[in-house]
Design an enzyme around this catalytic site. Structure first.
Site, PDB file in Angstrom:
ATOM      1  N   SER A 180       0.846  -1.194   0.000  1.00  7.77           N
ATOM      2  CA  SER A 180       0.000   0.000   0.000  1.00  7.77           C
ATOM      3  C   SER A 180       0.879   1.242   0.000  1.00  7.77           C
ATOM      4  O   SER A 180       1.983   1.226   0.558  1.00  7.77           O
ATOM      5  CB  SER A 180      -0.852  -0.002   1.263  1.00  7.77           C
ATOM      6  OG  SER A 180      -1.403   1.278   1.480  1.00  7.77           O
ATOM      7  N   SER A 181       0.351   2.325  -0.560  1.00  5.93           N
ATOM      8  CA  SER A 181       1.127   3.574  -0.580  1.00  5.93           C
ATOM      9  C   SER A 181       1.280   4.180   0.814  1.00  5.93           C
ATOM     10  O   SER A 181       2.090   5.088   1.002  1.00  5.93           O
ATOM     11  CB  SER A 181       0.470   4.589  -1.511  1.00  5.93           C
ATOM     12  OG  SER A 181      -0.852   4.863  -1.091  1.00  5.93           O
ATOM     13  N   CYS A 182       0.534   3.667   1.810  1.00  7.34           N
ATOM     14  CA  CYS A 182       0.672   4.246   3.152  1.00  7.34           C
ATOM     15  C   CYS A 182       1.923   3.754   3.869  1.00  7.34           C
ATOM     16  O   CYS A 182       2.189   4.166   4.996  1.00  7.34           O
ATOM     17  CB  CYS A 182      -0.573   4.002   3.991  1.00  7.34           C
ATOM     18  SG  CYS A 182      -0.753   2.305   4.485  1.00  7.34           S
ATOM     19  N   TYR A 205      -1.272  -0.470  10.078  1.00  6.12           N
ATOM     20  CA  TYR A 205      -1.395  -1.153   8.784  1.00  6.12           C
ATOM     21  C   TYR A 205      -0.095  -0.994   7.997  1.00  6.12           C
ATOM     22  O   TYR A 205       0.402  -1.952   7.394  1.00  6.12           O
ATOM     23  CB  TYR A 205      -2.566  -0.510   8.030  1.00  6.12           C
ATOM     24  CG  TYR A 205      -2.848  -1.064   6.670  1.00  6.12           C
ATOM     25  CD1 TYR A 205      -3.419  -2.326   6.508  1.00  6.12           C
ATOM     26  CD2 TYR A 205      -2.598  -0.312   5.520  1.00  6.12           C
ATOM     27  CE1 TYR A 205      -3.710  -2.820   5.253  1.00  6.12           C
ATOM     28  CE2 TYR A 205      -2.891  -0.793   4.265  1.00  6.12           C
ATOM     29  CZ  TYR A 205      -3.441  -2.047   4.128  1.00  6.12           C
ATOM     30  OH  TYR A 205      -3.734  -2.533   2.877  1.00  6.12           O
ATOM     31  N   LYS A 237       2.458  -3.857   6.497  1.00  4.56           N
ATOM     32  CA  LYS A 237       2.799  -3.956   5.071  1.00  4.56           C
ATOM     33  C   LYS A 237       4.315  -3.841   4.854  1.00  4.56           C
ATOM     34  O   LYS A 237       4.882  -4.510   3.986  1.00  4.56           O
ATOM     35  CB  LYS A 237       2.049  -2.882   4.272  1.00  4.56           C
ATOM     36  CG  LYS A 237       0.551  -3.151   4.166  1.00  4.56           C
ATOM     37  CD  LYS A 237       0.283  -4.401   3.340  1.00  4.56           C
ATOM     38  CE  LYS A 237      -1.183  -4.651   3.110  1.00  4.56           C
ATOM     39  NZ  LYS A 237      -1.432  -5.881   2.333  1.00  4.56           N
ATOM     40  N   HIS A 278     -13.203   3.304   2.318  1.00  6.21           N
ATOM     41  CA  HIS A 278     -12.355   4.408   1.863  1.00  6.21           C
ATOM     42  C   HIS A 278     -13.239   5.537   1.340  1.00  6.21           C
ATOM     43  O   HIS A 278     -14.460   5.377   1.206  1.00  6.21           O
ATOM     44  CB  HIS A 278     -11.403   3.908   0.770  1.00  6.21           C
ATOM     45  CG  HIS A 278     -10.352   2.995   1.296  1.00  6.21           C
ATOM     46  ND1 HIS A 278     -10.443   1.626   1.180  1.00  6.21           N
ATOM     47  CD2 HIS A 278      -9.193   3.231   1.969  1.00  6.21           C
ATOM     48  CE1 HIS A 278      -9.385   1.080   1.752  1.00  6.21           C
ATOM     49  NE2 HIS A 278      -8.614   2.028   2.237  1.00  6.21           N
TER      50      HIS A 278
HETATM   51  O1  GFB Z   1      -9.849   6.898   1.756  1.00  4.29           O
HETATM   52  P1  GFB Z   1      -9.507   7.274   3.146  1.00  4.29           P
HETATM   53  O2  GFB Z   1     -10.345   6.706   4.229  1.00  4.29           O
HETATM   54  O3  GFB Z   1      -8.042   6.862   3.476  1.00  4.29           O
HETATM   55  O4  GFB Z   1      -9.596   8.870   3.290  1.00  4.29           O
HETATM   56  P2  GFB Z   1      -6.542   7.474   3.414  1.00  4.29           P
HETATM   57  C1  GFB Z   1      -9.015   9.751   2.371  1.00  4.29           C
HETATM   58  C2  GFB Z   1      -9.390  11.179   2.703  1.00  4.29           C
HETATM   59  O5  GFB Z   1     -10.797  11.350   2.432  1.00  4.29           O
HETATM   60  C3  GFB Z   1      -9.189  11.611   4.147  1.00  4.29           C
HETATM   61  C4  GFB Z   1     -11.411  12.017   3.508  1.00  4.29           C
HETATM   62  O6  GFB Z   1      -8.708  12.929   4.153  1.00  4.29           O
HETATM   63  C5  GFB Z   1     -10.609  11.548   4.723  1.00  4.29           C
HETATM   64  O7  GFB Z   1     -10.813  12.417   5.819  1.00  4.29           O
HETATM   65  N1  GFB Z   1     -12.844  11.683   3.563  1.00  4.29           N
HETATM   66  C6  GFB Z   1     -13.862  12.572   3.353  1.00  4.29           C
HETATM   67  C7  GFB Z   1     -13.415  10.505   3.833  1.00  4.29           C
HETATM   68  N2  GFB Z   1     -15.051  12.009   3.517  1.00  4.29           N
HETATM   69  C8  GFB Z   1     -14.819  10.705   3.819  1.00  4.29           C
HETATM   70  C9  GFB Z   1     -15.678   9.614   4.090  1.00  4.29           C
HETATM   71  O8  GFB Z   1     -16.901   9.710   4.112  1.00  4.29           O
HETATM   72  N3  GFB Z   1     -15.072   8.411   4.326  1.00  4.29           N
HETATM   73  C10 GFB Z   1     -13.713   8.264   4.313  1.00  4.29           C
HETATM   74  N4  GFB Z   1     -13.185   7.059   4.535  1.00  4.29           N
HETATM   75  N5  GFB Z   1     -12.866   9.297   4.081  1.00  4.29           N
HETATM   76  C11 GFB Z   1      -6.001   4.985   3.759  1.00  4.29           C
HETATM   77  C12 GFB Z   1      -5.433   4.158   4.855  1.00  4.29           C
HETATM   78  O9  GFB Z   1      -5.756   6.298   4.084  1.00  4.29           O
HETATM   79  O10 GFB Z   1      -5.407   4.741   2.520  1.00  4.29           O
HETATM   80  C13 GFB Z   1      -5.371   2.746   4.494  1.00  4.29           C
HETATM   81  O11 GFB Z   1      -6.167   4.372   6.040  1.00  4.29           O
HETATM   82  C14 GFB Z   1      -4.904   2.492   3.077  1.00  4.29           C
HETATM   83  O12 GFB Z   1      -4.520   2.149   5.378  1.00  4.29           O
HETATM   84  C15 GFB Z   1      -5.505   3.437   2.075  1.00  4.29           C
HETATM   85  O13 GFB Z   1      -3.515   2.604   3.002  1.00  4.29           O
HETATM   86  C16 GFB Z   1      -4.907   3.300   0.704  1.00  4.29           C
HETATM   87  O14 GFB Z   1      -6.114   7.678   2.002  1.00  4.29           O
HETATM   88  O15 GFB Z   1      -6.387   8.644   4.306  1.00  4.29           O
END
Ligand code: GFB
Length: 309
Positions: free
Chosen positions: A109-111, A138, A142, A181
């Site tokens: 993952s890119s994280c 996580y 990874k 996500h």
């Molecule tokens: O996709 P996401 O949950 O993961 O959130 P990350 C990306 C951005 O979208 C954050 C915003 O800035 C969230 O605050 N966001 C806005 C939302 N509205 C929403 C919503 O309704 N739901 C969600 N989920 N986000 C993940 C990692 O990070 O990236 C994982 O937690 C994994 O481990 C993945 O690596 C690829 O991009 O921040």
């Protein structure tokens, strides 16, 4: 060399990534796929995994099984994100090698990269700085998976490669608002708001973080391509090479869904890492490029979402 008769195990074949890899393999004529659902094989169980590999003896292994989720799920269940993922990947990598698999591909993952890595993020940024706190558990799992693949190659000569996909989306995604996500979450929120006639939709965070989104069918094409052509310890980023702000993404998804109300931001929710754009020059030099435009990918994913409801 992997051919259409090879015994291929796709671990995690019911998930977003695994199911896309299965579709891709089938479309390319690979007919000898070994699949084992969670109900018959718990990949966290070392004895069960070892027994399964001893019986099935796959030649090629795509390790797409993982406990995954969005920013909130990562932050809420750190113990499971660390422990489940460490166990799954250790069991699968060790058993694959032990039972004579010819090659294994680990999906990361890119994280894994530092929170403030220079953008776009090159593969050699790994372990050069502190991680993003919302998903460090996580990320650590990874990173351990990458190192395990490299260790097995170094000590045992096992042909294990590692791909680092950027944020993925597409058919088969998780639309549960607490666990998903951002892209599927927004699709569901706008869809339900349109049906309910709600005047506004709340998006988490400030809308300013930037993210890169890769359609899972593109990822699957790259995964099969690299399984066939790449054999080196260095990790390979898999992305599109461009990103958007969360606010831009929200507008795109609202347009695709046909929602015309207001979009408001809840800055009490975490933004996560400010930016996470992968440098994909290594992947391009290996001969592969993403082809599904974000706008087009969102539209087709929304069509899929409508059929599954
Ligand atoms: O996709 P996401 O949950 O993961 O959130 P990350 C990306 C951005 O979208 C954050 C915003 O800035 C969230 O605050 N966001 C806005 C939302 N509205 C929403 C919503 O309704 N739901 C969600 N989920 N986000 C993940 C990692 O990070 O990236 C994982 O937690 C994994 O481990 C993945 O690596 C690829 O991009 O921040």
């Amino acid at each position: 060399m992997m051919d259409t008769t090879s015994r291929i195990f796709v671990a995690g074949h019911r998930g977003l990534v695994g199911s896309a890899i299965v579709r891709r393999l089938q479309s390319e004529g690979y007919g000898n796929l070994l699949l084992a659902g969670r109900d018959c094989l718990d990949l966290r169980d070392n004895t069960a995994v070892d027994r399964w590999f001893a019986t099935e003896r796959p030649d090629y292994v795509f390790l797409a099984a993982a406990k995954v989720g969005g920013i909130l799920a990562n932050d809420t269940y750190p113990a499971e994100f660390l422990n489940d993922n460490l166990r799954i990947q250790s069991n699968v990598i060790d058993s694959a090698w032990r039972h004579g698999a010819r090659k294994l591909e680990f999906l990361g993952s890119s994280c894994i990269y530092p929170r403030f890595a220079p953008q776009p993020i090159r593969e050699d940024s790994l372990l050069t700085g502190p991680l993003e706190p919302t998903n460090e558990w996580y990320a650590i799992a990874k990173i351990a998976g990458i190192k395990m693949a490299q260790a097995y190659r170094k000590q045992y000569g096992f042909s294990a490669i590692s791909l680092m996909p950027t944020n993925l989306y597409g058919p088969g995604d998780n639309f549960d608002l607490a666990g998903s996500h951002v892209l599927p979450a927004l699709m569901r929120k706008f869809h339900e708001a349109r049906l309910a006639g709600s005047p506004e939709v709340t998006v988490w965070g400030t809308g300013t973080p930037r993210r890169e989104f890769l359609h899972v069918d593109d990822l699957a094409e790259a995964a099969v391509f690299l399984m066939r052509t790449y054999d080196s310890p260095e990790i390979v980023n898999v992305g599109t090479g461009s990103d958007v702000t969360i606010a831009e993404l929200a507008s795109m998804v609202a347009r695709a869904v046909g929602y015309g109300g207001r979009i408001v931001y809840d800055s009490s929710k975490p933004d996560g890492t400010p930016r996470k754009l992968l440098d994909v020059s290594r992947l391009h030099s290996l001969g592969w490029k993403a082809s599904i435009e974000l706008e087009q990918g969102i539209a087709s994913t929304y069509r899929w979402y409508l059929t599954r409801r």
